[in-house]
Motif scaffolding. Structure first.
Motif, PDB file in Angstrom:
ATOM      1  N   MET A   1       0.853  -1.195   0.000  1.00 37.86           N
ATOM      2  CA  MET A   1       0.000   0.000   0.000  1.00 37.86           C
ATOM      3  C   MET A   1       0.890   1.246   0.000  1.00 37.86           C
ATOM      4  SD  MET A   1      -3.546   0.370   2.030  1.00 37.86           S
ATOM      5  CE  MET A   1      -2.897   0.298   3.701  1.00 37.86           C
ATOM      6  N   ALA A   3       0.961   5.585   0.564  1.00 37.28           N
ATOM      7  CA  ALA A   3       0.294   6.726   1.189  1.00 37.28           C
ATOM      8  C   ALA A   3       0.839   8.020   0.622  1.00 37.28           C
ATOM      9  CB  ALA A   3       0.530   6.699   2.699  1.00 37.28           C
ATOM     10  N   ARG A  25     -18.309  13.142  -5.156  1.00 30.03           N
ATOM     11  CA  ARG A  25     -18.317  11.687  -5.174  1.00 30.03           C
ATOM     12  C   ARG A  25     -17.757  11.137  -6.486  1.00 30.03           C
ATOM     13  NH1 ARG A  25     -21.050   7.503  -2.203  1.00 30.03           N
ATOM     14  NH2 ARG A  25     -20.315   5.577  -3.134  1.00 30.03           N
ATOM     15  N   SER A  26     -16.804  10.193  -6.379  1.00 33.59           N
ATOM     16  CA  SER A  26     -16.226   9.553  -7.557  1.00 33.59           C
ATOM     17  C   SER A  26     -16.007   8.080  -7.270  1.00 33.59           C
ATOM     18  CB  SER A  26     -14.889  10.200  -7.934  1.00 33.59           C
ATOM     19  OG  SER A  26     -14.230   9.410  -8.922  1.00 33.59           O
ATOM     20  N   LEU A  29     -12.539   6.304  -8.284  1.00 33.52           N
ATOM     21  CA  LEU A  29     -11.330   6.266  -7.453  1.00 33.52           C
ATOM     22  C   LEU A  29     -11.188   4.920  -6.749  1.00 33.52           C
ATOM     23  CD1 LEU A  29     -11.224   9.777  -5.738  1.00 33.52           C
ATOM     24  CD2 LEU A  29      -9.721   8.907  -7.527  1.00 33.52           C
ATOM     25  N   ALA A  30     -12.260   4.474  -6.103  1.00 31.08           N
ATOM     26  CA  ALA A  30     -12.187   3.186  -5.395  1.00 31.08           C
ATOM     27  C   ALA A  30     -11.885   2.061  -6.382  1.00 31.08           C
ATOM     28  CB  ALA A  30     -13.482   2.930  -4.637  1.00 31.08           C
ATOM     29  N   CYS A  34      -8.058   3.201  -4.815  1.00 28.66           N
ATOM     30  CA  CYS A  34      -7.966   4.199  -3.749  1.00 28.66           C
ATOM     31  C   CYS A  34      -8.765   3.729  -2.541  1.00 28.66           C
ATOM     32  CB  CYS A  34      -8.512   5.544  -4.230  1.00 28.66           C
ATOM     33  SG  CYS A  34      -8.351   6.856  -2.998  1.00 28.66           S
ATOM     34  N   VAL A  36      -8.401   5.304   0.781  1.00 24.97           N
ATOM     35  CA  VAL A  36      -8.681   6.464   1.638  1.00 24.97           C
ATOM     36  C   VAL A  36      -8.349   7.713   0.843  1.00 24.97           C
ATOM     37  CG1 VAL A  36      -7.876   7.761   3.671  1.00 24.97           C
ATOM     38  CG2 VAL A  36      -8.269   5.289   3.844  1.00 24.97           C
ATOM     39  N   TYR A  37      -9.228   8.725   0.906  1.00 21.33           N
ATOM     40  CA  TYR A  37      -8.953  10.014   0.241  1.00 21.33           C
ATOM     41  C   TYR A  37      -9.692  11.056   1.058  1.00 21.33           C
ATOM     42  CZ  TYR A  37      -8.093  13.234  -3.696  1.00 21.33           C
ATOM     43  OH  TYR A  37      -7.652  14.259  -4.506  1.00 21.33           O
ATOM     44  N   GLU A  38      -9.009  11.636   2.025  1.00 24.76           N
ATOM     45  CA  GLU A  38      -9.640  12.576   2.943  1.00 24.76           C
ATOM     46  C   GLU A  38      -9.118  13.981   2.679  1.00 24.76           C
ATOM     47  OE1 GLU A  38     -12.102  11.824   4.964  1.00 24.76           O
ATOM     48  OE2 GLU A  38     -12.022   9.660   4.588  1.00 24.76           O
ATOM     49  N   VAL A  51      -4.766  16.969   1.826  1.00 31.42           N
ATOM     50  CA  VAL A  51      -5.301  15.685   1.389  1.00 31.42           C
ATOM     51  C   VAL A  51      -4.396  14.568   1.907  1.00 31.42           C
ATOM     52  CG1 VAL A  51      -6.010  14.280  -0.596  1.00 31.42           C
ATOM     53  CG2 VAL A  51      -6.134  16.778  -0.748  1.00 31.42           C
ATOM     54  N   VAL A  52      -4.999  13.525   2.462  1.00 29.04           N
ATOM     55  CA  VAL A  52      -4.266  12.281   2.738  1.00 29.04           C
ATOM     56  C   VAL A  52      -4.934  11.185   1.917  1.00 29.04           C
ATOM     57  CG1 VAL A  52      -3.422  12.902   5.038  1.00 29.04           C
ATOM     58  CG2 VAL A  52      -5.611  11.729   4.807  1.00 29.04           C
ATOM     59  N   LEU A  54      -4.619   6.884   0.616  1.00 33.05           N
ATOM     60  CA  LEU A  54      -4.037   5.541   0.661  1.00 33.05           C
ATOM     61  C   LEU A  54      -4.471   4.814  -0.602  1.00 33.05           C
ATOM     62  CD1 LEU A  54      -4.691   4.434   4.359  1.00 33.05           C
ATOM     63  CD2 LEU A  54      -2.486   4.988   3.343  1.00 33.05           C
TER      64      LEU A  54
ATOM     65  N   PHE B  90      -5.199  18.247  10.529  1.00 33.90           N
ATOM     66  CA  PHE B  90      -6.237  19.069   9.896  1.00 33.90           C
ATOM     67  C   PHE B  90      -7.602  18.434  10.083  1.00 33.90           C
ATOM     68  CE2 PHE B  90      -4.683  16.362   6.376  1.00 33.90           C
ATOM     69  CZ  PHE B  90      -5.866  15.885   5.841  1.00 33.90           C
ATOM     70  N   VAL B  92     -11.037  17.131   8.745  1.00 32.98           N
ATOM     71  CA  VAL B  92     -11.518  16.550   7.499  1.00 32.98           C
ATOM     72  C   VAL B  92     -12.838  17.203   7.090  1.00 32.98           C
ATOM     73  CG1 VAL B  92     -12.416  14.442   6.436  1.00 32.98           C
ATOM     74  CG2 VAL B  92     -10.329  14.364   7.822  1.00 32.98           C
ATOM     75  N   GLY B  94     -14.333  16.144   3.961  1.00 27.55           N
ATOM     76  CA  GLY B  94     -15.068  15.093   3.271  1.00 27.55           C
ATOM     77  C   GLY B  94     -14.155  14.258   2.415  1.00 27.55           C
ATOM     78  N   SER B  95     -14.769  13.355   1.643  1.00 26.46           N
ATOM     79  CA  SER B  95     -14.024  12.433   0.790  1.00 26.46           C
ATOM     80  C   SER B  95     -14.820  12.123  -0.458  1.00 26.46           C
ATOM     81  CB  SER B  95     -13.752  11.132   1.555  1.00 26.46           C
ATOM     82  OG  SER B  95     -13.254  10.134   0.673  1.00 26.46           O
ATOM     83  N   PRO B  96     -14.157  12.011  -1.622  1.00 24.64           N
ATOM     84  CA  PRO B  96     -14.873  11.600  -2.833  1.00 24.64           C
ATOM     85  C   PRO B  96     -15.291  10.140  -2.803  1.00 24.64           C
ATOM     86  CG  PRO B  96     -12.538  11.775  -3.276  1.00 24.64           C
ATOM     87  CD  PRO B  96     -12.748  12.287  -1.883  1.00 24.64           C
ATOM     88  N   LEU B  97     -14.831   9.379  -1.792  1.00 29.25           N
ATOM     89  CA  LEU B  97     -15.174   7.954  -1.703  1.00 29.25           C
ATOM     90  C   LEU B  97     -16.528   7.718  -1.046  1.00 29.25           C
ATOM     91  CD1 LEU B  97     -11.745   6.407  -0.673  1.00 29.25           C
ATOM     92  CD2 LEU B  97     -12.667   6.777  -2.949  1.00 29.25           C
ATOM     93  N   ARG B  98     -17.127   8.787  -0.486  1.00 28.82           N
ATOM     94  CA  ARG B  98     -18.438   8.605   0.163  1.00 28.82           C
ATOM     95  C   ARG B  98     -19.286   9.850  -0.089  1.00 28.82           C
ATOM     96  NH1 ARG B  98     -14.717   9.479   4.438  1.00 28.82           N
ATOM     97  NH2 ARG B  98     -14.969  11.596   5.236  1.00 28.82           N
TER      98      ARG B  98
END
Lengths: 100, 100
Positions: A1, A3, A25-26, A29-30, A34, A36-38, A51-52, A54, B90, B92, B94-98
């Motif tokens: 993985m 990061a 929402r995308s 990405l998953a 992807c 994690v995308y925060e 942005v973080v 994984l 920081f 958060v 939000g996230s594009p994953l949800r």
């Protein structure tokens, strides 16, 4: 993985706008690996978005830059960025939240 | 949700040892509100260990420093650290994953 942590510099007052673009929402990405995308903000550094991420691998992260959703988000955000970015990536060794 | 990214400076040659200490399984972290805790290494910066964390809140992150598992890990790692650390947290957005 793999990061990544990124500070995206934005023009004054544009952090909320840029963050909103990045959290659209995308599901692509998953599907691209992807996990994690925060996206976030720091009141002490208001001209930036953080942005973080994984990803399953460094290669998956790199390939995702060609996804239409990602290209569209970059193109939409570009006019509001300052150009002062800092990014760092690293290979994940493990986590205390799961067995090795 | 609250995110942190940390570069922990280590004494020369001690990155793998310190990383191994930080990834010892700890179910207390999840119970305290830790959702992600990934430890890694960067071949281009060998005298450091990198950590990205996601917590339910900044308060949960701060309170966890008093957990016995965390205190033990810090005490064990301390002799192998250089003292040159950099951390950033920081909030958060939000996230594009949800969905928002």
């Amino acid at each position: 993985m793999y990061a990544t942590t990124t500070r995206i510099g934005v023009k004054p007052g544009e952090a909320a706008r840029v963050a909103a673009m990045l959290i659209r929402r995308s599901d692509a990405l998953a599907a691209a690996g992807c996990r994690v995308y925060e996206v976030g903000a720091d009141p002490l550094d208001p001209d930036a978005v953080f942005v973080v991420e994984l990803w399953d691998s460094e290669e998956a992260h790199g390939a995702a830059l060609e996804l239409p959703d990602v290209r569209d988000a970059i193109a939409a955000a570009l006019p509001f960025l300052s150009g002062e970015n800092a990014a760092h990536g690293f290979d994940v060794v493990g986590s205390p939240l799961r067995d090795a």
